[in-house]
Design a protein around this motif. Structure first.
Motif, mmCIF file in Angstrom:
data_model
loop_
_atom_site.group_PDB
_atom_site.id
_atom_site.type_symbol
_atom_site.label_atom_id
_atom_site.label_comp_id
_atom_site.label_asym_id
_atom_site.label_seq_id
_atom_site.Cartn_x
_atom_site.Cartn_y
_atom_site.Cartn_z
ATOM 1 N N SER A 780 -34.941 -31.858 44.617
ATOM 2 C CA SER A 780 -36.289 -32.385 44.374
ATOM 3 C C SER A 780 -36.138 -33.739 43.702
ATOM 4 O O SER A 780 -35.044 -34.128 43.280
ATOM 5 C CB SER A 780 -37.104 -31.417 43.511
ATOM 6 O OG SER A 780 -36.440 -31.188 42.276
ATOM 7 N N PHE A 781 -37.259 -34.488 43.557
ATOM 8 C CA PHE A 781 -37.205 -35.874 43.112
ATOM 9 C C PHE A 781 -38.226 -36.135 42.015
ATOM 10 O O PHE A 781 -39.166 -35.344 41.807
ATOM 11 C CB PHE A 781 -37.487 -36.815 44.287
ATOM 12 C CG PHE A 781 -36.534 -36.637 45.433
ATOM 13 C CD1 PHE A 781 -35.358 -37.368 45.493
ATOM 14 C CD2 PHE A 781 -36.814 -35.738 46.459
ATOM 15 C CE1 PHE A 781 -34.483 -37.207 46.559
ATOM 16 C CE2 PHE A 781 -35.949 -35.579 47.520
ATOM 17 C CZ PHE A 781 -34.776 -36.315 47.572
ATOM 18 N N ASP A 786 -43.263 -39.710 45.284
ATOM 19 C CA ASP A 786 -44.369 -39.311 46.166
ATOM 20 C C ASP A 786 -45.457 -40.369 46.257
ATOM 21 O O ASP A 786 -46.250 -40.377 47.204
ATOM 22 C CB ASP A 786 -44.971 -37.989 45.685
ATOM 23 C CG ASP A 786 -43.990 -36.844 45.863
ATOM 24 O OD1 ASP A 786 -43.116 -36.970 46.761
ATOM 25 O OD2 ASP A 786 -44.092 -35.842 45.135
ATOM 26 N N PRO A 820 -44.978 -32.113 47.663
ATOM 27 C CA PRO A 820 -44.075 -33.112 47.068
ATOM 28 C C PRO A 820 -42.786 -33.218 47.861
ATOM 29 O O PRO A 820 -42.432 -32.324 48.620
ATOM 30 C CB PRO A 820 -43.826 -32.556 45.671
ATOM 31 C CG PRO A 820 -43.983 -31.078 45.830
ATOM 32 C CD PRO A 820 -45.070 -30.880 46.834
ATOM 33 N N SER A 821 -42.101 -34.331 47.672
ATOM 34 C CA SER A 821 -40.877 -34.590 48.437
ATOM 35 C C SER A 821 -39.793 -33.597 48.041
ATOM 36 O O SER A 821 -39.478 -33.416 46.865
ATOM 37 C CB SER A 821 -40.393 -36.019 48.179
ATOM 38 O OG SER A 821 -41.386 -36.947 48.592
ATOM 39 N N THR A 822 -39.207 -32.946 49.038
ATOM 40 C CA THR A 822 -38.082 -32.035 48.829
ATOM 41 C C THR A 822 -37.020 -32.351 49.871
ATOM 42 O O THR A 822 -37.326 -32.904 50.933
ATOM 43 C CB THR A 822 -38.513 -30.565 48.962
ATOM 44 O OG1 THR A 822 -39.102 -30.369 50.254
ATOM 45 C CG2 THR A 822 -39.508 -30.188 47.875
ATOM 46 N N GLU A 824 -32.686 -31.237 51.259
ATOM 47 C CA GLU A 824 -31.572 -30.297 51.230
ATOM 48 C C GLU A 824 -30.286 -31.090 51.437
ATOM 49 O O GLU A 824 -30.186 -31.909 52.368
ATOM 50 C CB GLU A 824 -31.719 -29.241 52.321
ATOM 51 C CG GLU A 824 -30.684 -28.126 52.182
ATOM 52 C CD GLU A 824 -31.009 -26.924 53.056
ATOM 53 O OE1 GLU A 824 -30.298 -25.917 52.952
ATOM 54 O OE2 GLU A 824 -31.989 -27.007 53.841
ATOM 55 N N TYR A 870 -32.940 -34.014 41.407
ATOM 56 C CA TYR A 870 -32.696 -32.766 40.688
ATOM 57 C C TYR A 870 -32.229 -31.696 41.684
ATOM 58 O O TYR A 870 -32.448 -31.794 42.883
ATOM 59 C CB TYR A 870 -33.960 -32.272 39.986
ATOM 60 C CG TYR A 870 -34.534 -33.255 38.994
ATOM 61 C CD1 TYR A 870 -34.073 -33.261 37.665
ATOM 62 C CD2 TYR A 870 -35.521 -34.168 39.366
ATOM 63 C CE1 TYR A 870 -34.601 -34.160 36.751
ATOM 64 C CE2 TYR A 870 -36.048 -35.064 38.455
ATOM 65 C CZ TYR A 870 -35.579 -35.061 37.151
ATOM 66 O OH TYR A 870 -36.090 -35.954 36.239
ATOM 67 N N THR A 872 -32.902 -27.936 42.898
ATOM 68 C CA THR A 872 -33.888 -26.862 42.789
ATOM 69 C C THR A 872 -33.206 -25.520 42.702
ATOM 70 O O THR A 872 -33.460 -24.718 41.814
ATOM 71 C CB THR A 872 -34.823 -26.893 44.011
ATOM 72 O OG1 THR A 872 -35.435 -28.179 44.087
ATOM 73 C CG2 THR A 872 -35.894 -25.817 43.896
#
Length: 925
Positions: A780-781, A786, A820-822, A824, A870, A872
């Motif tokens: 995550s950011f 966003d 929100p921006s996610t 992988e 970050y 998650t």
């Protein structure tokens, strides 16, 4: 009034085999090179001619001449399209002309049967035009029209006289029947009365009938005289022959009349049927039939119920006995039509001289093209005489009171033959000083003038020659009452023909008097008592050897449809129906006529449902018109309509579908005895604007990966998906937008999905990295990212490359759509490392986890904005076990949007006159 169109050809070309004059039937000149033309006019039956080139323009080259059939003073000529495209119009029999340019090339014209100024024109590029002012202005009616398959309105069939019936080409071997107004044939004003497609060149509009063909059999309409249809049908076991069928008066039910009817093909490929209607005698026909590999001629006196061979003459033209005995030997006649409209053809009869037939033929066991002679009957085919031992053209003169014969030969001639006694004696006359190649004869039928005009040429290099003959001098006076005699129509001695005894009147042979044009040919008529042969077998019944009609093996007379819609009783067939136009009277028992029976309630049968144009798809939001032949409609999307006492369905039932999908549309009719239904599946579609392939960027070899094609706007079961993997030669085809696929090869695998919606195809592609094992981390950011997220694939790919910061063969980052921006992070093993060095990949993973937990992985979005990445959570895909549960991205499922519509119901009561039958249409998506 005569008009002569004289054409001048290039000197190295031979003269035409057909003349340029085209008084009513045009002859194409496309095989010739025309350099100039002249127009000549005669108002004294060809005695003198006036050249009219100054009336039409000295440089105008003419190609066709037409005379309006309802007003002979109106004439239209066409210019040669290679020089100019124009029509020349005259309203005073050619005394003056006016020229009007046109922007298309006319191939043929069709005049209205009642309105003298209304014309249809067919162009070389298959377009149909209409003019309502005799060619001064033209308007496009329809394109892609089949040649010769357009018709004006039929009185009694069409309510408006400017209706046009058209057959249009849809695809190879496939056409459509269209009905519209000549000057208002827009898409919204067109009617498609026959749902679905029909065979090309099958539309026929004749009398009060409209025919189209959608069957495998080859069917041709021969005649619709007297509200009865004669049709030739080629059945599965026939090659060069057809079967002759005769209908009832509505033209719906047909019975077999004659098998193995001889046919041939004309120069244009049109079917020519050896079937001839004898003029002047009701119910009398001639036909050629294949019998034991021999073509033989037959005659019928009762509209095809019974057929018999033709008796041969007792002697030949020289008086020698022929010894031709039935049925081993008989007379055979050629019945095909002449290709030259100015010659008589091989068989001739005339309404003004009933009972006389002149034909070309031969005597023997079968029809032949050699040893031909001319034969005549004066008693309607009961006996025949030979009049010439060579083929001649024969015309009737003086309203049928005299006959003219000219040798049919390729050599020039100078003599003609005249007979005043029904062909018993022929007088020879010279009509030309020099031998003439005769190309045809012009005469005005049903006229009191006695003028005939021969036209031809003296040699292959000479100009056209016209020879006018006034044969009035053959007669000394007009016929009086004492100049006539009577004769009885009969069939081999049987005086009752078509249900009545008929006595005709004719001039005494040899009397040199002119017939009055309006004298009555029928002297008396008296009805006869009916016999079995005054009736034909009804539909589903067959004539047996004893003459009786019995049910065919496939027909159940007790299961025949009975109509009780207007009364409480119906006429039940006895297996017979009276031959149309037969005037016999039944006795007191009425053995053959239908018997009236009380109606019995029955369940509804034969329900039909279709769209107006026969299509099974329509765009979303369009108005779909359903044609249903009973009374209740449910459209499948929650709207239902019941029609009460619906009598006409020409306008159809309209409904608008608001969402895409495949709808089951069902029409049903029911009463207390049963029900009937009919179903169609209607595809409602909308154009595809965008396709996105959602797929994991990493997958485990040998494990299924989920792939989804996201389509905008959304569709429901109306698309076809083609999935291409790497260099596969054939795709996997699905009707759903998702598929599970197992990759077997490590490395980069390209996947392409194509989405087909009607004729539109769109596609998207992705590259998927396939490994034996991998580890992934969900990221995550910082929220600030966003604020600048446009949520487009290109932006997400750029951010993913920034986060990984290393070559893609070991670290891959995939950002998911939405807010929100996610993302992988995929940690891939080094493909060059051995199995014992896999620990290094785990160490890389541990390093990334530590760095993420400490907030050490950052990048600068803009000069004053830094984004922290970050972790998650960590997935459960270990680097060392490819059988474990793989990446969460491989299990990613797309959200599905479901639209739920509310249903509105409209219900009307319905009751019919036949057993409270109700109708409804149900539809399920």
């Amino acid at each position: 009034m005569f008009l002569l169109l004289d054409c001048y050809y290039l000197p190295f070309l031979p003269p035409p085999s057909m003349p340029c004059p085209k008084l009513s039937t045009p002859t194409p000149l496309s095989i010739l090179t025309v350099t100039e033309s002249s127009l000549w006019r005669s108002s004294d039956y060809g005695s003198t001619y006036t050249k009219l080139n100054d009336k039409v323009g000295s440089r105008t080259v003419l190609s066709y001449l037409y005379v309006c059939p309802t007003n002979k003073q109106k004439i239209m000529m066409l210019s040669d399209p290679e020089v100019e495209s124009a029509v020349l119009i005259s309203s005073d029999e050619g005394a003056s002309f006016e020229k009007h340019p046109i922007n298309f090339n006319i191939l043929s014209l069709l005049f209205h049967p009642a309105q003298e100024n209304w014309i249809l024109a067919y162009s070389h590029d298959s377009k149909l035009y209409s003019s309502m002012d005799f060619g001064r202005k033209w308007q496009l009616v329809h394109d892609n029209v089949m040649p010769g398959r357009f018709y004006w309105a039929v009185m009694g069939l069409d309510r408006e006289s400017d209706v046009v019936h058209i057959e249009t080409r849809i695809a190879k071997g496939c056409a459509q029947y269209v009905k519209c107004r000549a000057q208002r044939c827009t898409e919204g004003n067109r009617q498609y009365l026959f749902p679905g497609h029909v065979d090309t060149n099958s539309l026929v509009v004749q009398d009060e009938y409209v025919f189209t063909q959608a069957l495998s059999e080859d069917m041709h309409i021969i005649s619709t005289d007297e509200k009865q249809v004669f049709a030739a049908v080629q059945e599965w076991n026939q090659n060069n022959t057809y079967s002759l069928y005769i209908s009832d008066s509505p033209g719906v039910y047909f019975t077999l009349s004659l098998e193995n009817l001889r046919t041939s093909r004309g120069p244009a490929g049109n079917l020519l049927v050896d079937f001839y209607k004898v003029e002047g005698i009701n119910g009398m026909y001639l036909a050629n039939k294949l019998v034991d590999n021999h073509i033989k001629s037959f005659i019928t006196y009762n509209k095809g119920q019974t057929w018999a061979l033709l008796p041969a003459p007792a002697t030949d033209v020289a008086g020698n006995n022929l010894h031709c005995i039935l049925p081993f030997c008989s007379l055979h006649l050629h019945l095909e039509m002449s290709e030259n409209p100015y010659t008589s053809g091989p068989v001739t009869s005339k309404k003004s001289v009933p009972g006389i037939i002149v034909a070309t033929g031969n005597i023997g066991t079968e029809l032949s093209s050699t040893n031909l002679g001319m034969f005549i009957t004066s008693d309607a085919g009961n006996s025949w005489r030979q009049i010439f031992d060579e083929e001649h053209n024969v015309w009737f003169l003086d309203n049928g009171g005299a006959m003219l014969a000219v040798l049919h030969a390729a050599t020039p001639i100078r003599h003609l033959w005249i007979s005043l006694d029904e062909g018993k004696k022929w007088d020879r006359h010279s009509f030309s000083l020099a031998p003439l190649y005769v190309d045809g004869v012009l005469m005005e039928p049903e006229s009191d003038n006695h003028i005939i005009t021969f036209f031809g040429h003296f040699s292959h290099r000479s100009e056209w020659q016209l020879i006018k003959i006034d044969y009035k001098g053959l007669f000394s006076r007009r016929c009086m009452d004492g100049d006539y005699q009577t004769w009885h129509l009969h069939n081999k001695g049987e005086l009752c023909v078509m249900g009545e005894k008929q006595i005709y009147m004719k001039r005494r042979p040899g009397n040199r008097c002119m017939l009055a044009q309006d004298y009555s040919r029928i002297y008396s008529s008296e009805p006869c008592l009916c016999t079995a042969y005054d009736f034909e077998c009804d539909y589903g019944w067959e004539r047996q050897a004893d003459g009786k009609c019995s049910p065919a093996f496939w027909f159940n007379p007790n299961g025949a449809t009975k109509s009780c819609s207007t009364s409480q009783s119906f006429l039940n067939s006895t297996g017979y129906r009276k031959v149309l136009s037969n005037n016999c009277k039944e006795g007191g028992r009425n053995v053959y006529s239908p018997k009236r029976q009380v109606c019995r309630p029955r369940p509804p049968r034969g329900l039909r449902l279709s769209t107006s144009q026969g299509d099974l798809s329509a765009p979303v939001g369009s108005n779909v018109t359903f044609m249903v032949y009973l009374d209740d409609v449910n459209f499948g999307d929650g709207i239902k309509i019941t029609y009460s006492n619906l009598s006409r369905t020409d306008d159809g039932i309209k409904h608008i579908y608001r969402t895409t999908g495949i709808y089951r549309v069902t029409a049903s009719a029911e009463n207390n005895l049963g029900s009937d239904s009919n179903t169609l599946f209607l595809h409602i579609t909308s154009p595809v604007e965008r396709v996105y392939l959602s797929a994991p960027i990493v997958a485990i070899r040998g494990k299924e990966a989920n792939l989804t094609a996201v389509v905008w706007p959304s569709h429901t079961r109306t698309l076809t998906f083609f999935w291409w993997f790497d260099n596969s030669s054939e795709p996997i085809i699905t009707l759903e937008g998702s598929i599970s696929y197992m990759f077997q090869r490590e490395g980069k695998n390209k996947v392409t999905v194509q989405v087909a919606s009607g004729s539109t195809i769109m596609q998207d592609s992705k590259v998927i990295t396939v490994k034996e094992f991998f580890r992934s981390l969900l990221l995550s950011f910082s929220p600030a990212l966003d604020e600048h997220n446009p949520d487009i694939p290109e932006w997400r790919e750029d951010i993913g490359r920034v986060v990984s910061g290393v070559p893609e063969d070991q670290l891959l980052v995939s950002l998911y759509p939405g807010l929100p921006s996610t993302a992988e992070l995929f940690i891939l093993p080094d493909e060059h490392a051995s199995s014992e060095h896999k620990r290094s990949s785990e160490e890389i993973s541990d390093i990334f986890v530590t760095a993420l937990n400490q907030g050490l992985i950052q990048f600068e979005l803009k000069s004053d904005i830094r984004i922290i990445v970050y972790m998650t959570q960590q997935t459960l895909a270990p680097l060392v076990d490819s059988n474990s549960i793989h990446s969460g991205s491989a299990m990613l499922m797309l959200l599905t949007v479901v639209f739920v519509g509310l249903a509105a119901f409209f219900i009307y009561k319905f009751k019919s006159k036949s057993g409270n039958t109700s109708l409804k249409i149900l539809s399920y998506k």
